[in-house]
Design an enzyme around this catalytic site. Sequence first.
Site, PDB file in Angstrom:
ATOM      1  N   ASN A   9       0.877  -1.165   0.000  1.00  0.00           N
ATOM      2  CA  ASN A   9       0.000   0.000   0.000  1.00  0.00           C
ATOM      3  C   ASN A   9       0.916   1.217   0.000  1.00  0.00           C
ATOM      4  O   ASN A   9       1.492   1.555   1.034  1.00  0.00           O
ATOM      5  CB  ASN A   9      -0.902  -0.023   1.246  1.00  0.00           C
ATOM      6  CG  ASN A   9      -1.765   1.217   1.348  1.00  0.00           C
ATOM      7  OD1 ASN A   9      -1.778   2.049   0.437  1.00  0.00           O
ATOM      8  ND2 ASN A   9      -2.471   1.349   2.461  1.00  0.00           N
ATOM      9  N   TRP A  10       1.042   1.823  -1.173  1.00  0.00           N
ATOM     10  CA  TRP A  10       1.982   2.949  -1.293  1.00  0.00           C
ATOM     11  C   TRP A  10       1.452   4.205  -0.607  1.00  0.00           C
ATOM     12  O   TRP A  10       2.186   5.171  -0.443  1.00  0.00           O
ATOM     13  CB  TRP A  10       2.255   3.256  -2.772  1.00  0.00           C
ATOM     14  CG  TRP A  10       3.019   2.185  -3.502  1.00  0.00           C
ATOM     15  CD1 TRP A  10       3.462   0.988  -2.997  1.00  0.00           C
ATOM     16  CD2 TRP A  10       3.436   2.215  -4.874  1.00  0.00           C
ATOM     17  NE1 TRP A  10       4.131   0.277  -3.972  1.00  0.00           N
ATOM     18  CE2 TRP A  10       4.128   0.999  -5.138  1.00  0.00           C
ATOM     19  CE3 TRP A  10       3.298   3.134  -5.911  1.00  0.00           C
ATOM     20  CZ2 TRP A  10       4.676   0.699  -6.393  1.00  0.00           C
ATOM     21  CZ3 TRP A  10       3.837   2.835  -7.161  1.00  0.00           C
ATOM     22  CH2 TRP A  10       4.523   1.630  -7.393  1.00  0.00           C
ATOM     23  N   LYS A  11       0.163   4.208  -0.277  1.00  0.00           N
ATOM     24  CA  LYS A  11      -0.472   5.404   0.295  1.00  0.00           C
ATOM     25  C   LYS A  11      -0.211   6.604  -0.624  1.00  0.00           C
ATOM     26  O   LYS A  11      -0.182   6.421  -1.840  1.00  0.00           O
ATOM     27  CB  LYS A  11      -0.003   5.616   1.740  1.00  0.00           C
ATOM     28  CG  LYS A  11      -0.192   4.335   2.569  1.00  0.00           C
ATOM     29  CD  LYS A  11      -0.023   4.499   4.050  1.00  0.00           C
ATOM     30  CE  LYS A  11      -0.212   3.146   4.735  1.00  0.00           C
ATOM     31  NZ  LYS A  11      -0.152   3.224   6.195  1.00  0.00           N
ATOM     32  N   HIS A  97      -9.444   0.991   4.849  1.00  0.00           N
ATOM     33  CA  HIS A  97      -8.193   1.256   5.567  1.00  0.00           C
ATOM     34  C   HIS A  97      -8.464   2.238   6.710  1.00  0.00           C
ATOM     35  O   HIS A  97      -9.275   3.157   6.568  1.00  0.00           O
ATOM     36  CB  HIS A  97      -7.148   1.830   4.611  1.00  0.00           C
ATOM     37  CG  HIS A  97      -5.776   1.814   5.201  1.00  0.00           C
ATOM     38  ND1 HIS A  97      -5.369   2.757   6.118  1.00  0.00           N
ATOM     39  CD2 HIS A  97      -4.740   0.959   5.055  1.00  0.00           C
ATOM     40  CE1 HIS A  97      -4.130   2.483   6.493  1.00  0.00           C
ATOM     41  NE2 HIS A  97      -3.722   1.398   5.862  1.00  0.00           N
ATOM     42  N   GLU A  99      -6.891   4.692   7.745  1.00  0.00           N
ATOM     43  CA  GLU A  99      -6.684   6.106   7.396  1.00  0.00           C
ATOM     44  C   GLU A  99      -7.900   6.685   6.679  1.00  0.00           C
ATOM     45  O   GLU A  99      -8.228   7.852   6.844  1.00  0.00           O
ATOM     46  CB  GLU A  99      -5.398   6.240   6.554  1.00  0.00           C
ATOM     47  CG  GLU A  99      -4.164   5.999   7.420  1.00  0.00           C
ATOM     48  CD  GLU A  99      -2.970   5.388   6.699  1.00  0.00           C
ATOM     49  OE1 GLU A  99      -2.911   5.428   5.461  1.00  0.00           O
ATOM     50  OE2 GLU A  99      -2.085   4.846   7.401  1.00  0.00           O
ATOM     51  N   GLU A 169      -5.364  -4.982  10.344  1.00  0.00           N
ATOM     52  CA  GLU A 169      -4.343  -3.971  10.582  1.00  0.00           C
ATOM     53  C   GLU A 169      -4.637  -3.264  11.904  1.00  0.00           C
ATOM     54  O   GLU A 169      -5.432  -2.311  11.935  1.00  0.00           O
ATOM     55  CB  GLU A 169      -4.355  -2.934   9.449  1.00  0.00           C
ATOM     56  CG  GLU A 169      -4.048  -3.516   8.089  1.00  0.00           C
ATOM     57  CD  GLU A 169      -3.437  -2.474   7.150  1.00  0.00           C
ATOM     58  OE1 GLU A 169      -2.348  -2.745   6.632  1.00  0.00           O
ATOM     59  OE2 GLU A 169      -4.011  -1.390   6.981  1.00  0.00           O
ATOM     60  N   GLY A 175       2.604   2.163  10.827  1.00  0.00           N
ATOM     61  CA  GLY A 175       3.574   3.256  10.733  1.00  0.00           C
ATOM     62  C   GLY A 175       4.267   3.598  12.033  1.00  0.00           C
ATOM     63  O   GLY A 175       4.929   4.628  12.131  1.00  0.00           O
ATOM     64  N   SER A 215       3.540  -2.212  10.407  1.00  0.00           N
ATOM     65  CA  SER A 215       4.986  -2.305  10.675  1.00  0.00           C
ATOM     66  C   SER A 215       5.564  -3.674  10.323  1.00  0.00           C
ATOM     67  O   SER A 215       6.473  -4.170  10.996  1.00  0.00           O
ATOM     68  CB  SER A 215       5.293  -1.933  12.126  1.00  0.00           C
ATOM     69  OG  SER A 215       4.900  -0.592  12.382  1.00  0.00           O
ATOM     70  N   GLY A 236       2.891  -1.155   4.221  1.00  0.00           N
ATOM     71  CA  GLY A 236       2.974   0.274   3.936  1.00  0.00           C
ATOM     72  C   GLY A 236       4.408   0.670   3.638  1.00  0.00           C
ATOM     73  O   GLY A 236       4.924   0.445   2.546  1.00  0.00           O
ATOM     74  N   GLY A 237       5.089   1.238   4.630  1.00  0.00           N
ATOM     75  CA  GLY A 237       6.440   1.790   4.454  1.00  0.00           C
ATOM     76  C   GLY A 237       7.404   0.877   3.706  1.00  0.00           C
ATOM     77  O   GLY A 237       8.093   1.318   2.775  1.00  0.00           O
TER      78      GLY A 237
HETATM   79  P1  13P Z   1       3.114   0.267   7.660  1.00  0.00           P
HETATM   80  O1  13P Z   1       3.603  -1.026   7.031  1.00  0.00           O
HETATM   81  O2  13P Z   1       3.853   1.462   7.161  1.00  0.00           O
HETATM   82  O3  13P Z   1       3.009   0.174   9.130  1.00  0.00           O
HETATM   83  O4  13P Z   1       1.614   0.474   7.113  1.00  0.00           O
HETATM   84  C1  13P Z   1       0.718  -0.569   7.156  1.00  0.00           C
HETATM   85  C2  13P Z   1      -0.461  -0.190   6.369  1.00  0.00           C
HETATM   86  O5  13P Z   1      -1.194   0.720   6.734  1.00  0.00           O
HETATM   87  C3  13P Z   1      -0.727  -0.929   5.138  1.00  0.00           C
HETATM   88  O6  13P Z   1      -1.996  -0.671   4.650  1.00  0.00           O
END
Ligand code: 13P
Length: 252
Positions: A9-11, A97, A99, A169, A175, A215, A236-237
């Site tokens: 997930n590149w956000k 998600h 967010e 999640e 994050g 994470s 994510g990251g």
């Molecule tokens: P991180 O891997 O950066 O913690 O993010 C997880 C995420 O929100 C994937 O959708």
Amino acid sequence: MRKRIVAGNWKMNKTPKEGVELAKEINAKVGQLKDHSVEVILGTPYIHLMDVAKSVNPAYIKVAAQNCAAWSHGAYTGEVSAEMIRLAGAEYVILGHSERRKYFHENGEILNAKVIMALENMLKPIFCCGEVLEERNAGKHFEIVKTQLEEGIFDLPEEDFKEIVIAYEPVWAIGTGVNASPEQAQEMHHFIRQEVAKKYGKAIADETSILYGGSCKPSNAKELFSNEDVDGGLIGGASLNADDFLGIITAF
Ligand code: 13P
């Protein structure tokens, strides 16, 4: 056998050019793997979808949007429809998600409409659920996740439900660098699978892929993925760097 999946997930990261470069790098590295049994998905911003989809081998790598509209078409300024996303080359869409729930106030009702819209347009939803820290500390995490599933996806007919991928999640792990422990992940994934079994039967529950997100990185992916009910990750990251992402794809 249910699918093992690693989805990035590149956000809201990477310019379109950088996104294509990253996709090409991941594509080249994944192409060299001997085992292609893990489904690799790149969840990009909308405007990257077409170019990223053209830059990867669809036999190895699928593309996902990170959201879609709750309506099919019409006067909804700024929205992007599930049909547009599908025709841009995506096979999946990340929905629910935390967010989007937090910053865009997406509730169960809206998410259910989006899930239905995605399925009508042959997009497979990666449906996210997870509790915030206060909810876990209060011992309410199972109840919260159950409600999110009930509101978002548990009214689907069986045939549609089979297209769903679930991502657990925990919001406190996203994050933050603090991942859920393998025990915490397994406990919740097992709970989710049991809930799916109660609603749709054991055979469908056994075929449902349940991903962990929060994470997840090359150094902890193996430990997380080795659990019976953890079928991969939503990353994510660590999905923004080809080597890190590969380290996770090969962690099974
Ligand atoms: P991180 O891997 O950066 O913690 O993010 C997880 C995420 O929100 C994937 O959708």
